[in-house]
Write a protein that holds these residues in place. Sequence first.
Motif, PDB file in Angstrom:
ATOM      1  N   SER A   1       8.065  -7.036  -7.250  1.00 37.97           N
ATOM      2  CA  SER A   1       8.116  -6.344  -8.554  1.00 37.97           C
ATOM      3  C   SER A   1       7.121  -5.189  -8.531  1.00 37.97           C
ATOM      4  N   GLU A   2       7.517  -4.119  -7.857  1.00 40.99           N
ATOM      5  CA  GLU A   2       6.608  -2.949  -7.784  1.00 40.99           C
ATOM      6  C   GLU A   2       6.423  -2.357  -9.183  1.00 40.99           C
ATOM      7  N   HIS A   3       5.263  -1.747  -9.394  1.00 43.48           N
ATOM      8  CA  HIS A   3       4.985  -1.100 -10.680  1.00 43.48           C
ATOM      9  C   HIS A   3       5.998   0.016 -10.931  1.00 43.48           C
ATOM     10  N   ALA A   4       6.441   0.124 -12.171  1.00 41.84           N
ATOM     11  CA  ALA A   4       7.284   1.263 -12.549  1.00 41.84           C
ATOM     12  C   ALA A   4       6.496   2.551 -12.346  1.00 41.84           C
ATOM     13  N   PRO A   5       7.174   3.602 -11.917  1.00 42.68           N
ATOM     14  CA  PRO A   5       6.471   4.885 -11.822  1.00 42.68           C
ATOM     15  C   PRO A   5       6.096   5.365 -13.221  1.00 42.68           C
TER      16      PRO A   5
ATOM     17  N   GLY B   1       0.757  -1.245   0.000  1.00 45.51           N
ATOM     18  CA  GLY B   1       0.000   0.000   0.000  1.00 45.51           C
ATOM     19  C   GLY B   1       0.788   1.296   0.000  1.00 45.51           C
ATOM     20  N   ARG B   2       2.002   1.271   0.544  1.00 42.61           N
ATOM     21  CA  ARG B   2       2.768   2.514   0.593  1.00 42.61           C
ATOM     22  C   ARG B   2       3.358   2.901  -0.750  1.00 42.61           C
ATOM     23  N   TYR B   3       3.594   1.877  -1.577  1.00 38.01           N
ATOM     24  CA  TYR B   3       4.281   2.135  -2.844  1.00 38.01           C
ATOM     25  C   TYR B   3       3.386   1.923  -4.062  1.00 38.01           C
ATOM     26  N   CYS B   4       2.166   1.471  -3.796  1.00 33.43           N
ATOM     27  CA  CYS B   4       1.216   1.204  -4.884  1.00 33.43           C
ATOM     28  C   CYS B   4      -0.169   1.505  -4.323  1.00 33.43           C
ATOM     29  N   LEU B   5      -0.813   2.538  -4.847  1.00 36.77           N
ATOM     30  CA  LEU B   5      -2.048   3.004  -4.199  1.00 36.77           C
ATOM     31  C   LEU B   5      -3.251   2.103  -4.471  1.00 36.77           C
ATOM     32  N   HIS B   6      -3.130   1.115  -5.391  1.00 31.39           N
ATOM     33  CA  HIS B   6      -4.217   0.134  -5.503  1.00 31.39           C
ATOM     34  C   HIS B   6      -3.861  -1.180  -4.797  1.00 31.39           C
TER      35      HIS B   6
ATOM     36  N   TYR C   1      11.711   4.957  -5.476  1.00 31.73           N
ATOM     37  CA  TYR C   1      13.022   4.906  -4.812  1.00 31.73           C
ATOM     38  C   TYR C   1      12.877   4.425  -3.359  1.00 31.73           C
ATOM     39  N   ALA C   2      11.825   4.895  -2.694  1.00 29.69           N
ATOM     40  CA  ALA C   2      11.599   4.475  -1.306  1.00 29.69           C
ATOM     41  C   ALA C   2      11.300   2.979  -1.244  1.00 29.69           C
ATOM     42  N   PHE C   3      10.546   2.485  -2.233  1.00 28.60           N
ATOM     43  CA  PHE C   3      10.283   1.039  -2.311  1.00 28.60           C
ATOM     44  C   PHE C   3      11.602   0.278  -2.412  1.00 28.60           C
ATOM     45  N   VAL C   4      12.463   0.690  -3.335  1.00 24.24           N
ATOM     46  CA  VAL C   4      13.717  -0.041  -3.539  1.00 24.24           C
ATOM     47  C   VAL C   4      14.533  -0.033  -2.255  1.00 24.24           C
ATOM     48  N   SER C   5      14.552   1.093  -1.585  1.00 26.55           N
ATOM     49  CA  SER C   5      15.384   1.179  -0.395  1.00 26.55           C
ATOM     50  C   SER C   5      14.836   0.303   0.744  1.00 26.55           C
ATOM     51  N   GLU C   6      13.511   0.303   0.954  1.00 30.23           N
ATOM     52  CA  GLU C   6      12.962  -0.585   2.000  1.00 30.23           C
ATOM     53  C   GLU C   6      13.115  -2.051   1.600  1.00 30.23           C
TER      54      GLU C   6
ATOM     55  N   MET D   1      14.907 -16.792   3.676  1.00 30.33           N
ATOM     56  CA  MET D   1      14.097 -16.729   2.455  1.00 30.33           C
ATOM     57  C   MET D   1      14.813 -15.732   1.544  1.00 30.33           C
ATOM     58  N   GLU D   2      14.973 -16.114   0.275  1.00 30.36           N
ATOM     59  CA  GLU D   2      15.683 -15.210  -0.632  1.00 30.36           C
ATOM     60  C   GLU D   2      14.695 -14.208  -1.234  1.00 30.36           C
ATOM     61  N   VAL D   3      14.940 -12.947  -0.964  1.00 26.52           N
ATOM     62  CA  VAL D   3      14.097 -11.866  -1.484  1.00 26.52           C
ATOM     63  C   VAL D   3      14.835 -11.215  -2.655  1.00 26.52           C
ATOM     64  N   LEU D   4      14.137 -11.034  -3.765  1.00 21.67           N
ATOM     65  CA  LEU D   4      14.728 -10.314  -4.893  1.00 21.67           C
ATOM     66  C   LEU D   4      13.924  -9.041  -5.136  1.00 21.67           C
ATOM     67  N   VAL D   5      14.618  -8.029  -5.628  1.00 24.80           N
ATOM     68  CA  VAL D   5      13.996  -6.713  -5.791  1.00 24.80           C
ATOM     69  C   VAL D   5      13.959  -6.365  -7.278  1.00 24.80           C
ATOM     70  N   GLY D   6      12.751  -6.257  -7.799  1.00 27.58           N
ATOM     71  CA  GLY D   6      12.591  -5.994  -9.224  1.00 27.58           C
ATOM     72  C   GLY D   6      11.555  -4.925  -9.489  1.00 27.58           C
TER      73      GLY D   6
END
Length: 294
Positions: free
Chosen positions: A40-44, A12-17, A68-73, A85-90
């Motif tokens: 895999s957050e939506h591209a801005p 919810g913080r990085y994607c308003l839907h 940017y805040a999403f990537v950093s968190e 657990m292996e977390v990947l950031v995309g």
Amino acid sequence: MAWCSYHGGHSGRYCLHAHGNLADVLQAAYARGFSHYGLSEHAPRFRPQDLFPEEQGLRPDQLLEMFYAFVSEARALQLQWQGRMEVLVGMETERLPPESWATAMTDLRSQCQLDYLVGSVHHVNGICIDFAAETTAQLARDLGGPAALQIHYFEAVAELVQVLRPEVVGHLDLIRKFDGPTPQIRPEAWPALQRALQSIEAAGSVIDVNAAPVRRGLGPVYPLPDVLDQARRMGIAVTLGDDSHAPQDVGGGLQACVAAVAAAGYAEIRYLTRVDGKVTWQRCPLAEVKPCPR
Ligand SMILES: [Zn+2]
Ligand SMILES: [Zn+2]
């Protein structure tokens, strides 16, 4: 054993839907037996006219800051979960802005040093085909009918995959989202779909078998059985995606994805993992694709 998803983890913080916190998404993923979980957050979006309806009132530069805040968190959480657990950031791509999406997506990827891309198309001729049945139906009428719409969509996917070479291709037949309980690829659209599959094969991308339609009661998983069957014949590999937009969505519908992969005759799935600092695809036999005991 592998239980994985590379498409989803919206919060919810990085994607308003979407809903909930990123930390809770990963807690849920761990509790539900994931060995690998990709965010895999939506591209801005970069132009005011491309903002999602729920983003009205925001500016594109604010969306970029949110990303940017999403990537950093996500990077901080990746470290916290290391060893369990292996977390990947995309990032999930857009074909927006219509004239300059290729550089916009490529620049973001390198700037944020993302682990991977989910190559998704949500827009045809700049119109969102993922939002409302009526918008999609109107676009189909404008283009000459549902078959013409599917052709435009698959051509857009083919080009996006060729240009961006994403690790994962998201919801390959999203264009049938609003087709009701018996969706189909129109016979006239098969050549365009075939070209999309050829570019997936050439790029070495892996298809996301995506649980969203099952979870939302919109029909079978993406892609449809005959598409998956054709992909297997062409030697294209598959992985799993829950397309979660809240902690409670995490893992929902993934068993239906595994069943679809098995029904199409696949013997294995691929999972993305970091080996010697490099993110690479590994194979897991289908019999070993299941939640890890916690
Ligand atoms: Zn979304
Ligand atoms: Zn999507």
